[in-house]
Scaffold this motif. Sequence first.
Motif, mmCIF file in Angstrom:
data_model
loop_
_atom_site.group_PDB
_atom_site.id
_atom_site.type_symbol
_atom_site.label_atom_id
_atom_site.label_comp_id
_atom_site.label_asym_id
_atom_site.label_seq_id
_atom_site.Cartn_x
_atom_site.Cartn_y
_atom_site.Cartn_z
ATOM 1 N N UNK A 81 -9.212 15.200 -44.078
ATOM 2 C CA UNK A 81 -10.152 14.614 -43.125
ATOM 3 C C UNK A 81 -9.739 13.187 -42.774
ATOM 4 N N UNK A 82 -9.298 12.425 -43.771
ATOM 5 C CA UNK A 82 -8.841 11.054 -43.511
ATOM 6 C C UNK A 82 -7.611 11.053 -42.609
ATOM 7 N N UNK A 83 -6.684 11.979 -42.850
ATOM 8 C CA UNK A 83 -5.497 12.080 -42.005
ATOM 9 C C UNK A 83 -5.894 12.439 -40.576
ATOM 10 N N UNK A 84 -6.839 13.378 -40.452
ATOM 11 C CA UNK A 84 -7.319 13.765 -39.119
ATOM 12 C C UNK A 84 -7.975 12.585 -38.413
ATOM 13 N N UNK A 85 -8.797 11.852 -39.148
ATOM 14 C CA UNK A 85 -9.471 10.677 -38.570
ATOM 15 C C UNK A 85 -8.441 9.643 -38.150
ATOM 16 N N UNK A 86 -7.438 9.397 -38.998
ATOM 17 C CA UNK A 86 -6.395 8.438 -38.643
ATOM 18 C C UNK A 86 -5.666 8.893 -37.375
ATOM 19 N N UNK A 87 -5.378 10.198 -37.293
ATOM 20 C CA UNK A 87 -4.721 10.728 -36.092
ATOM 21 C C UNK A 87 -5.576 10.536 -34.854
ATOM 22 N N UNK A 88 -6.879 10.794 -34.986
ATOM 23 C CA UNK A 88 -7.776 10.610 -33.849
ATOM 24 C C UNK A 88 -7.868 9.144 -33.440
ATOM 25 N N UNK A 89 -7.921 8.262 -34.426
ATOM 26 C CA UNK A 89 -7.965 6.827 -34.121
ATOM 27 C C UNK A 89 -6.683 6.408 -33.398
ATOM 28 N N UNK A 90 -5.543 6.919 -33.854
ATOM 29 C CA UNK A 90 -4.272 6.596 -33.207
ATOM 30 C C UNK A 90 -4.235 7.148 -31.783
ATOM 31 N N UNK A 91 -4.724 8.391 -31.609
ATOM 32 C CA UNK A 91 -4.770 8.979 -30.270
ATOM 33 C C UNK A 91 -5.667 8.152 -29.356
ATOM 34 N N UNK A 92 -6.793 7.709 -29.870
ATOM 35 C CA UNK A 92 -7.715 6.884 -29.089
ATOM 36 C C UNK A 92 -7.041 5.574 -28.688
ATOM 37 N N UNK A 93 -6.325 4.957 -29.611
ATOM 38 C CA UNK A 93 -5.632 3.703 -29.305
ATOM 39 C C UNK A 93 -4.573 3.929 -28.220
ATOM 40 N N UNK A 94 -3.829 5.029 -28.335
ATOM 41 C CA UNK A 94 -2.797 5.329 -27.335
ATOM 42 C C UNK A 94 -3.417 5.566 -25.962
ATOM 43 N N UNK A 95 -4.493 6.347 -25.939
ATOM 44 C CA UNK A 95 -5.145 6.650 -24.661
ATOM 45 C C UNK A 95 -5.774 5.390 -24.077
ATOM 46 N N UNK A 96 -6.339 4.548 -24.921
ATOM 47 C CA UNK A 96 -6.928 3.293 -24.438
ATOM 48 C C UNK A 96 -5.855 2.397 -23.835
ATOM 49 N N UNK A 97 -4.699 2.351 -24.485
ATOM 50 C CA UNK A 97 -3.599 1.545 -23.961
ATOM 51 C C UNK A 97 -3.139 2.090 -22.607
#
Length: 122
Positions: free
Chosen positions: A43-59
């Motif tokens: 779950x932590x890995x999934x959350x980290x992946x989602x946070x990274x995806x969000x950062x990429x999409x925000x950029x």
Amino acid sequence: MDPHEIEDTSDWLGCPTELQTCRHFLRMYENEVQELTLQMRKAREDIFGLVQMHADVSKERDQLRAELNRARAALSDVRRNTTEIETKSNWELMAMNKRVSELYDKIQHLTGEDPRLKLPRS
């Protein structure tokens, strides 16, 4: 109930002792804790992946917004230039029409004929 009436089953084959039962439950809890730990790690890995995806999409969103703002500014410049060209063209056309009208009037004054009424020869 009298304690002597309770049958002693400790020597029966296949019946676990109290210690064996406690050890069995301990192993079950350890396995459950290990499984929950693995699920939590996943779950932590999934959350980290989602946070990274969000950062990429925000950029990417920010880059696209900047590009859109530049395109809007360029469009505004083009519209301003178009308006200036149209205004200049309209003034030039009005000046030419005025000059043509003046020349028609001068021809009419000199020849006595209205050149606008003459049809071109074919």
